[in-house]
Design a protein around this motif. Structure first.
Motif, PDB file in Angstrom:
ATOM      1  N   ALA A  50     -18.738  15.375  -8.664  1.00 18.16           N
ATOM      2  CA  ALA A  50     -19.047  16.565  -7.864  1.00 18.16           C
ATOM      3  C   ALA A  50     -19.661  17.677  -8.698  1.00 18.16           C
ATOM      4  O   ALA A  50     -20.088  18.696  -8.145  1.00 18.16           O
ATOM      5  N   PHE A  51     -19.707  17.511 -10.022  1.00 20.52           N
ATOM      6  CA  PHE A  51     -20.249  18.550 -10.894  1.00 20.52           C
ATOM      7  C   PHE A  51     -21.741  18.311 -11.105  1.00 20.52           C
ATOM      8  O   PHE A  51     -22.156  17.235 -11.551  1.00 20.52           O
ATOM      9  N   ALA A  60     -14.456  24.000 -14.088  1.00 17.25           N
ATOM     10  CA  ALA A  60     -13.410  23.223 -13.424  1.00 17.25           C
ATOM     11  C   ALA A  60     -12.317  22.797 -14.403  1.00 17.25           C
ATOM     12  O   ALA A  60     -11.124  22.834 -14.080  1.00 17.25           O
ATOM     13  N   ARG A  61     -12.707  22.386 -15.592  1.00 23.22           N
ATOM     14  CA  ARG A  61     -11.724  21.968 -16.595  1.00 23.22           C
ATOM     15  C   ARG A  61     -10.861  23.144 -17.044  1.00 23.22           C
ATOM     16  O   ARG A  61      -9.629  23.016 -17.175  1.00 23.22           O
ATOM     17  N   GLU A  62     -11.468  24.284 -17.281  1.00 24.62           N
ATOM     18  CA  GLU A  62     -10.695  25.458 -17.691  1.00 24.62           C
ATOM     19  C   GLU A  62      -9.738  25.895 -16.587  1.00 24.62           C
ATOM     20  O   GLU A  62      -8.589  26.268 -16.857  1.00 24.62           O
ATOM     21  N   ALA A 477      -5.317  12.725 -16.291  1.00 27.29           N
ATOM     22  CA  ALA A 477      -6.291  12.346 -17.319  1.00 27.29           C
ATOM     23  C   ALA A 477      -7.372  13.416 -17.476  1.00 27.29           C
ATOM     24  O   ALA A 477      -7.835  13.681 -18.593  1.00 27.29           O
ATOM     25  N   PHE A 478      -7.776  14.042 -16.365  1.00 29.14           N
ATOM     26  CA  PHE A 478      -8.777  15.106 -16.416  1.00 29.14           C
ATOM     27  C   PHE A 478      -8.264  16.283 -17.254  1.00 29.14           C
ATOM     28  O   PHE A 478      -8.981  16.830 -18.095  1.00 29.14           O
ATOM     29  N   ILE A 479      -7.009  16.661 -17.036  1.00 32.75           N
ATOM     30  CA  ILE A 479      -6.421  17.773 -17.799  1.00 32.75           C
ATOM     31  C   ILE A 479      -6.229  17.379 -19.262  1.00 32.75           C
ATOM     32  O   ILE A 479      -6.534  18.157 -20.174  1.00 32.75           O
ATOM     33  N   ARG A 480      -5.756  16.175 -19.493  1.00 30.15           N
ATOM     34  CA  ARG A 480      -5.540  15.715 -20.881  1.00 30.15           C
ATOM     35  C   ARG A 480      -6.860  15.635 -21.649  1.00 30.15           C
ATOM     36  O   ARG A 480      -6.934  16.098 -22.801  1.00 30.15           O
ATOM     37  N   TRP A 487     -13.820  21.900 -24.579  1.00 33.67           N
ATOM     38  CA  TRP A 487     -14.191  22.451 -23.281  1.00 33.67           C
ATOM     39  C   TRP A 487     -13.671  23.866 -23.070  1.00 33.67           C
ATOM     40  O   TRP A 487     -14.198  24.590 -22.223  1.00 33.67           O
ATOM     41  N   LEU A 488     -12.608  24.259 -23.753  1.00 35.43           N
ATOM     42  CA  LEU A 488     -11.888  25.487 -23.426  1.00 35.43           C
ATOM     43  C   LEU A 488     -12.354  26.645 -24.294  1.00 35.43           C
ATOM     44  O   LEU A 488     -12.228  26.593 -25.532  1.00 35.43           O
ATOM     45  N   ASP A 489     -12.876  27.684 -23.653  1.00 37.79           N
ATOM     46  CA  ASP A 489     -13.293  28.892 -24.360  1.00 37.79           C
ATOM     47  C   ASP A 489     -12.090  29.820 -24.526  1.00 37.79           C
ATOM     48  O   ASP A 489     -11.366  30.088 -23.555  1.00 37.79           O
ATOM     49  N   SER A 490     -11.888  30.335 -25.722  1.00 39.22           N
ATOM     50  CA  SER A 490     -10.692  31.134 -26.017  1.00 39.22           C
ATOM     51  C   SER A 490     -10.602  32.376 -25.148  1.00 39.22           C
ATOM     52  O   SER A 490      -9.543  32.682 -24.573  1.00 39.22           O
TER      53      SER A 490
END
Length: 506
Positions: A50-51, A60-62, A477-480, A487-490
């Motif tokens: 969907a992305f 979405a991941r954040e 699994a998506f979160i892990r 992917w994660l910006d501080s």
């Protein structure tokens, strides 16, 4: 002359499938016209991603990671505060990690569904994974080796860890998180046993044993068996609650019998009453527990119960039921989902047990006969039937029989579904994680606690769309994978984690 083959050809198989789909479509149309609503969940989407852009996927991941972390952090202060009170058996001069950090590490090991200590060592200690975990959980300064957690679980008193789990559930109950799903104002708790693991090696004296095989291959097998208690609600929400391990030494030594499920039930019910002395409880039990001592124990604890009654159990109760049933009115007929149900019940059946029948109970028996239409493999519409019977602790009436049977007793399968999830869908219930009795139990308790958090995440409104899009294992699994990658910006994660989190279950 050979007999002609009766197997359908390829064209015949395709035609048979088309006919079956056509019949199912017509049958579903009739059900919808009649107002029958299916209870089965919607299937997972079968489309492409969907992305459309990397930015959408990153957002979405954040969002998913921040919501999962906020759920955990919402309960962590109280949880870690309790775990901090556990006496630390380690040498103070050799401690590199706090006890709470070790137990949080063990909890995350099962939240992310790692399959073994070796995999946890390999994956969680990667620099990117560690950096993201430190953003989410500032308590983690460094990650330990998995063997460090094993040595801690081997030596600590696990009663404190289980108490932390119980207090988490108690906070959810006091917060009225489950009030919409109660049965007759009671919390439905299912109790059932499950084998954890089996093998040919006696690695702990607590293991149960049995003989397997025939003749020359007959040998002794040792196994671990656990009696579990879980809150089971009719919306599919299953909350693990207590675990009672059966041990060889807790059996009847005079009769040379090892521990069994009924003995474990006596211990588990005593603990349940001690931990929740005033909680209104409806016990949901299978046919093994349809006996006088178990029912008397429930009544003394002021618990209600719904127990499966098999055809060959309690013959005197069945005899009186069949004798009184034609005279007992009213019955109840209704449509429930796709099924047409007919309930019949008899109240106040006297059941005598014990020596010379000196102990007596008043029981209430209900039988549900149901029928529904389906399509068989040859595309024919067939009528299927089923029959269920239960023992009830409370008198039955037209006002409560649907709630007690359909919304309560039938959902005893929720604990079986929980076993299926824990064994085959990521929690590795049947893996020992340690061949030490105390450590094995410690890993088991951490696994059950992690299952609570993942279940709450699945049913909370904040993460509902994620789980519907990916499914349970796909969402975890998506979160892990989001925590394992860059992917994660501080700055954005700090802003997302600062938002308040209110647990709202569907």
């Amino acid at each position: 002359m050979s007999t002609p083959c009766r197997r359908p050809t390829r064209a015949g198989i395709r035609e048979q499938r088309r006919n079956k789909r056509r019949q199912e479509k017509a049958l579903n149309a009739k059900r919808r016209a009649r107002g029958a609503v299916a209870h089965s969940p919607a299937p997972l989407p079968n489309g492409c991603s969907a992305f459309a852009t990397i930015a959408e996927e990153t957002e979405a991941r954040e969002d998913a990671v921040s919501k999962q972390a906020r759920l955990l952090r919402n309960e962590l202060p109280a949880l870690l505060g309790q775990l901090e009170q556990i006496p630390d058996p380690r040498d103070p001069r050799k401690r590199r990690h706090k006890l709470t950090v070790l137990l949080l590490y063990g909890l995350l090991m099962f939240v992310f569904q790692f399959a073994s200590r070796r995999e946890t060592n390999r994956e969680m200690t990667r620099p990117q994974f560690l950096a993201n975990l430190q953003r989410l959980f500032p308590e983690i300064e460094a990650l330990p080796h998995a063997d460090t957690l094993y040595r801690l679980l081997r030596d600590i008193d696990l009663a404190h860890l289980e108490q932390a789990h119980v207090d988490l559930v108690r906070r959810l109950i006091r917060g009225k998180s489950f009030r919409r799903y109660l049965i007759n104002h009671c919390h439905p708790i299912a109790i059932d046993g499950s084998q954890k693991l089996a093998g040919d090696t006696l690695w702990a004296e607590e293991l149960l044993q049995r003989h397997v095989g025939k003749d020359e291959t007959r040998h002794t097998q040792y196994f671990v068996y656990v009696l579990e208690a879980s809150l089971v609600f009719h919306n599919g929400l299953v909350i693990p609650l207590l675990s009672e391990f059966l041990e060889h030494a807790l059996g009847d030594s005079e009769a040379q019998k090892q521990d069994c499920e009924l003995r474990g039930f006596a211990r588990l019910s005593d603990r349940l009453k001690r931990l929740f002395p005033r909680l209104p409880i409806l016990l949901l039990l299978d046919g093994l527990y349809a006996n006088g001592p178990v029912m008397q124990r429930c009544l003394r604890a002021h618990w209600q119960f719904m127990i499966v009654l098999k055809d060959k159990d309690l013959p005197t109760v069945w005899e009186e039921f069949r004798a009184l049933q034609p005279r007992q009115l009213p019955t109840l007929q209704q449509d429930w989902g796709r099924r047409q149900q007919h309930f019949s019940w008899v109240n106040d059946i006297e059941y005598a047990y014990g020596s010379n029948g000196r102990c007596r109970l008043k029981l209430h028996v209900v039988v549900c006969e149901e029928r529904w239409q389906g399509v068989d493999q040859e595309a024919r519409i067939v009528t299927e039937t089923a029959r269920h019977a239960w023992l009830s602790s409370q008198p039955l009436s037209r006002e409560n029989v649907h709630e007690r049977c359909n919304l309560g007793a039938r959902h005893r399968w929720g604990i079986e579904a929980g076993f299926l999830v824990e064994k085959h869908q990521g929690y590795h219930y049947e893996h020992a994680f340690a061949l030490d009795w105390n450590a094995m139990r410690g890993y088991h308790l951490l696994m059950r606690l992690a299952h609570v958090f993942n279940t709450l995440a699945r049913f909370t409104r904040q993460l509902r769309d994620l789980y519907r899009q990916f499914g349970v294992r796909g969402a975890i699994a998506f979160i892990r994978n989001s925590c394992a990658g860059p992917w994660l910006d501080s700055a954005r994660m700090r802003a997302l984690l600062a938002k308040p989190f209110l647990l709202q279950l569907e």
